[in-house]
Design an enzyme around this catalytic site. Structure first.
Site: not given
Ligand SMILES: [Zn+2]
Lengths: 134, 353
Positions: B84, B116, B239, B244, B271, B301
């Protein structure tokens, strides 16, 4: 606003992306950039080959002032690099503290942005070098 | 049991730029609560140098994947870049990368966009191309120089990195993709409008209805269709928008932390978006043994998730040492200041002179 030659960049893509060089079948010497005759003996009996991109720093210099379009990359470490295939090339060495570069240091090829033509022109990529990882 | 994929991972490669900025530095500059880095578990993130972008990082990861694959670039029938952060809005990243790798013109090449998970979609497309023998092998790259607006919480995690895979004949493979599944809906959790430099996110909308819902459904769909349970897997890779979320989604699905931790990369490099889950898989392939099973679930997303069941073969040992491991790349780093980071990532507005 800069306007680089698009045809020139396109024509040289094998040279700047893949370190294409010539190997002379008569005298056994390698040279870069590629041309139609061996610069050492004048023979046309040559092979086009691609370097693996591993070499050693023979000499280097650090540039703190360059033309406006390269200012973002400063300071720029320029090395004279002897590739394992035998030829030499002058190229930037990146990912390194300029104070830790030394003659005899092993380096390897990395593809990087070399020139960015203003905010709308071509992004030109090419081989630079960084300290070898292994 | 539904028809299995049975397509091989011939080689894998990772690339993480050498520069890192710490979350503490970002919190200090923007006046964030200093507990935030711990609460999302992101310690440092990788920062691409000023001359690095999706093209250059794709090239790096692909070189390593090719070294491990043992095949010649001329055998690659398709090159896909999932990203992206395309250097050009119009002009494929894939053509530049393929040319620089010496992959000849007889091939497919394109950039895929699905936040992603675009590179994961490219893996599923590759399964089709390889099984149908349209391509002998394909090169799939996930690479991003992820954008986070200065001062946005996203800035703690949005980082730079790449992962590459050569997909092909299962008999030459380090690991075999045995089965896969996807789950995709229209969910507005995160987006970036054309021409906008930084993305927008639906705040709390990004967690439950997006990340968790899609991954859980993709994985459960795979389990139901092929009869797997969490016990069948030695590792689970998800992913990783932060450190967390993968632990939380793994717990929901019934995976112990011990199976998830080996594939965790985001706390150390941020990330990497299209790199994220695929770097996690690369980190697991760096240590996995013959006949171990890996579950991989990328998410993007917009929104969608995939689930892969992967079995490691006896060829993994000989391929592993042919290129740097993810762990080696994580350890090789130079810490930089927020000032250096903004310069490297083009966040300083300069005027052309
Ligand atoms: Zn000669």
């Amino acid at each position: 606003m800069f306007k680089d030659s698009v045809p020139k960049y396109w024509r040289l893509r094998d040279v700047v992306y893949r370190l294409k060089y010539i190997y002379c079948r008569d005298c056994g010497k390698s040279s870069f950039p590629p041309r139609s005759k061996c610069p050492y003996c004048g023979s046309s009996n040559i092979d086009h080959r691609y370097s693996k991109g591993n070499g050693v720093v023979e000499e280097y210099t650090v540039m703190y002032q360059s033309e406006a379009r390269y200012q973002d990359y400063q300071p720029i470490v320029f090395g004279v690099i002897r590739l394992d295939e035998g030829f030499r090339i002058v190229a930037p060495i990146v990912d390194v503290d300029p104070n830790s570069v030394e003659e005899g240091m092993r380096v390897e090829a990395t593809l990087r942005r070399v020139r960015v033509d203003g905010s709308t022109g071509l992004i030109q990529y090419g081989i630079k070098f960084r300290p070898s990882r292994r | 049991m539904a028809s299995a994929d049975n397509v091989g991972i011939l080689g894998w490669g990772a690339y993480i730029p050498i520069y890192r900025i710490s979350s503490d530095e970002i919190a200090r500059v923007w006046g964030f609560d200093d507990k935030i880095p711990d609460s999302i578990w992101v310690e440092e993130k990788a920062v691409g140098a000023i001359d690095e972008d999706t093209v250059t990082m794709s090239w790096e990861a692909s070189r390593y994947a090719l070294m491990r694959s043992g095949i010649d670039p001329s055998e690659i029938g398709a090159v896909f870049v999932g990203t992206e952060s395309k250097p050009y809005s119009v002009k494929p990243t894939a053509t530049i990368v393929a040319e620089a790798l010496g992959i000849p013109p007889k091939k497919l090449a394109s950039d895929l966009e699905f936040a992603c998970r675009a590179a994961s979609e490219a893996i599923r497309i590759s399964i089709g191309l390889v099984k149908s023998q349209i391509a002998k092998a394909t090169l799939v790259i996930g690479a991003d120089t992820a954008q986070g607006a200065p001062g946005d919480l996203l800035e703690f995690s949005a980082s730079s990195g790449a992962a590459a895979y050569i997909i092909g004949n299962p008999n030459q493979a380090a690991a075999v993709i045995v089965a896969s599944n996807s789950y995709i809906t229209d969910t507005p959790d995160f987006w970036r409008r054309d021409g906008a430099p930084y993305p927008e996110h639906g705040e709390i909308f990004t967690g439950e209805p997006a990340y968790f819902h899609h991954i859980v459904n993709a994985v459960n769909g795979l389990f139901e269709e092929y009869g797997f349970t969490p016990k069948d897997f030695d590792y689970a890779v998800f992913h990783q928008p932060n450190g967390k979320f993968p632990l939380q989604v793994g717990a929901k699905l019934g995976f112990d932390r011990e199976k998830i931790l080996p594939g965790i990369v985001t706390p150390y490099v941020g990330n990497t978006y299209n790199g994220s889950a695929l770097l996690g898989l690369a980190k697991v392939l760096d240590i996995a043994k013959e006949d171990e099973w890996i579950l991989v679930a990328p998410f993007g997303s917009g929104a969608g998730a995939d689930a892969y069941a992967i079995r490691v073969t006896d060829k993994i040992e000989e391929k592993r040492s042919l290129a740097p491991t993810v762990e080696e790349l994580i350890k090789r780093k130079i810490l930089i200041s927020y000032g250096e980071y903004t310069k490297m990532r083009g966040k300083i507005r300069k005027y052309e002179r």
